[in-house]
Design an enzyme around this catalytic site. Structure first.
Site, PDB file in Angstrom:
ATOM      1  N   ARG A 160       0.859  -1.180   0.000  1.00 59.26           N
ATOM      2  CA  ARG A 160       0.000   0.000   0.000  1.00 59.26           C
ATOM      3  C   ARG A 160       0.894   1.229   0.000  1.00 59.26           C
ATOM      4  O   ARG A 160       2.104   1.121   0.113  1.00 59.26           O
ATOM      5  CB  ARG A 160      -0.996  -0.005   1.162  1.00 59.26           C
ATOM      6  CG  ARG A 160      -0.672  -0.766   2.392  1.00 59.26           C
ATOM      7  CD  ARG A 160       0.457  -0.204   3.208  1.00 59.26           C
ATOM      8  NE  ARG A 160       0.222   1.195   3.534  1.00 59.26           N
ATOM      9  CZ  ARG A 160       1.177   2.075   3.709  1.00 59.26           C
ATOM     10  NH1 ARG A 160       2.455   1.718   3.614  1.00 59.26           N
ATOM     11  NH2 ARG A 160       0.894   3.321   3.991  1.00 59.26           N
ATOM     12  N   ASP A 182      -2.097  10.415  -1.918  1.00 62.69           N
ATOM     13  CA  ASP A 182      -2.413   9.349  -2.868  1.00 62.69           C
ATOM     14  C   ASP A 182      -2.823   9.916  -4.225  1.00 62.69           C
ATOM     15  O   ASP A 182      -2.712   9.233  -5.230  1.00 62.69           O
ATOM     16  CB  ASP A 182      -3.524   8.458  -2.316  1.00 62.69           C
ATOM     17  CG  ASP A 182      -3.013   7.556  -1.211  1.00 62.69           C
ATOM     18  OD1 ASP A 182      -2.687   6.392  -1.501  1.00 62.69           O
ATOM     19  OD2 ASP A 182      -2.911   8.012  -0.060  1.00 62.69           O
TER      20      ASP A 182
END
Length: 359
Positions: A52, A238
């Site tokens: 991640r 992100d």
């Protein structure tokens, strides 16, 4: 921070020609490398958050597409494999960026040429990520040094260290640089419910690096800022929109609001690959919604040292679990990138783009 593979999240074995990643779902209780040998394995690693962090998701996907082309380099499989990887996580723009990098490198080639070219491009993306993150660290160090504090108390949210990239990290890279340069640093690590990436990953990283840190509940962070126990906040991203709006782990927006109310600089560290130039503002960023079980239960070790899941809520409870939120650009003091530090604004990002296009 070591430059060896000991402190990296994804490694390539040239002998066995395989990819290995740290299974981050097992941290901090176990450090285990997981070998990825098929397209379903790569997709599973991303979707279940064995890997991640936006940059690492992109690099993993690049190797996943290269792996798929080694099995079948046809146009049909190129499209099929790319679509499968793209569907794993909707928010991190590095995923699309990395898949586009591989696709552009191979699409004009004969199928027989594609596997090797795809692999070389994935390997180069991995090396570029390491270099870019170290540059982010150096540029962020300039901002930290300018605060002129005898001891820096820095707050983070989620995990944006080397576990989220390949090495160094984004938000943690300036902290590692400051620690290495002899600046006394202490980090407030917010737990980051519901998956506790701060508790499980960031604190684990910082302990390994010898950086003093303290885990705090998410709800205590505003009070720490109000009490002037925080000198600055650094988070990752992100996806960053073209106007400077930042999408990061849910809870980031609340920290930005508290920082503004307390007149504390709120920095966002990110590589250029995390900028979505086609996205005009944070309103257009898709927000991933994850399973409610992440909110309703929690995993950990019991007194006997055995891992288990524990239910937190009453039976038949329901939960809403958005994985990200959007922080408006006007709450961001600076964007820390590999190209320098820029205002979180249309003008600032245009300046960044101009510098990036010249390098």
């Amino acid at each position: 921070m070591s430059s060896t593979d000991e402190l990296c999240s994804l490694r390539w074995d040239p002998v066995s020609k395989g990819v290995e990643v740290i299974d981050q779902t097992l941290l901090p209780h176990a450090l285990r490398w997981c070998r990825l040998e098929s397209l379903p394995a790569f997709c599973h690693a991303i979707s279940t958050m064995q890997v991640r962090g936006a940059p690492l998701i992109g690099i993993t996907a690049a190797f996943g597409l290269a792996n798929a082309l080694a099995e079948d380099a046809s146009n049909e499989n190129l499209a099929r494999a790319s679509a499968a990887l793209m569907a794993t996580r909707p928010t991190a723009v590095n995923l699309r960026w990395a898949l586009d990098q591989i696709t552009c490198a191979v699409k004009s080639l004969e199928p027989s040429q594609r596997p090797l070219v795809a692999l070389h491009r994935a390997l180069s993306l991995r090396e570029e990520d390491i270099v870019n993150c170290e540059r982010i660290g150096a540029n962020g160090l300039q901002l930290l040094s300018a605060l002129n504090k005898d001891q820096l108390n820095i707050m983070t949210h989620c995990n944006a260290g080397w576990l989220a990239t390949v090495q160094w990290g984004t938000a943690l890279a300036p902290i590692y640089k400051a620690h290495a340069s002899g600046i006394p640093v202490h980090v407030w690590v917010s737990e980051t419910r519901p998956r506790n990436q701060g508790t499980n990953l960031t604190a684990w990283e910082l302990h390994r690096a010898g950086v003093p840190c303290t885990i705090v509940t998410d709800n205590s962070c505003g009070q720490l800022m109000r009490q002037r126990k925080v000198d600055c906040v650094i988070v990752g991203s992100d996806r960053t929109a073209a106007n400077g709006d930042v999408c990061n782990k849910v809870g980031t927006y609340l920290k930005a609001l508290a920082a503004r109310a307390s007149d504390i600089p709120f920095y966002v560290a990110l590589p250029e690959s995390t900028i979505d130039w086609s996205c005009p503002s944070g309103e257009q960023i898709p927000i991933e919604e994850r399973d409610e079980s992440e909110v309703l239960s929690i995993g950990g070790l019991d007194a006997a040292g055995d891992y288990g899941e524990v239910k937190l809520a009453a039976s038949h409870s329901t939960a809403f679990n958005p994985a990200f939120d959007v922080t408006p650009a006007d709450l961001v003091a600076a964007l820390i990138t590999e190209h320098g530090n820029f205002d979180a604004s249309v003008k600032g990002l245009q300046q960044l783009g101009a510098i990036a296009s010249d390098t």
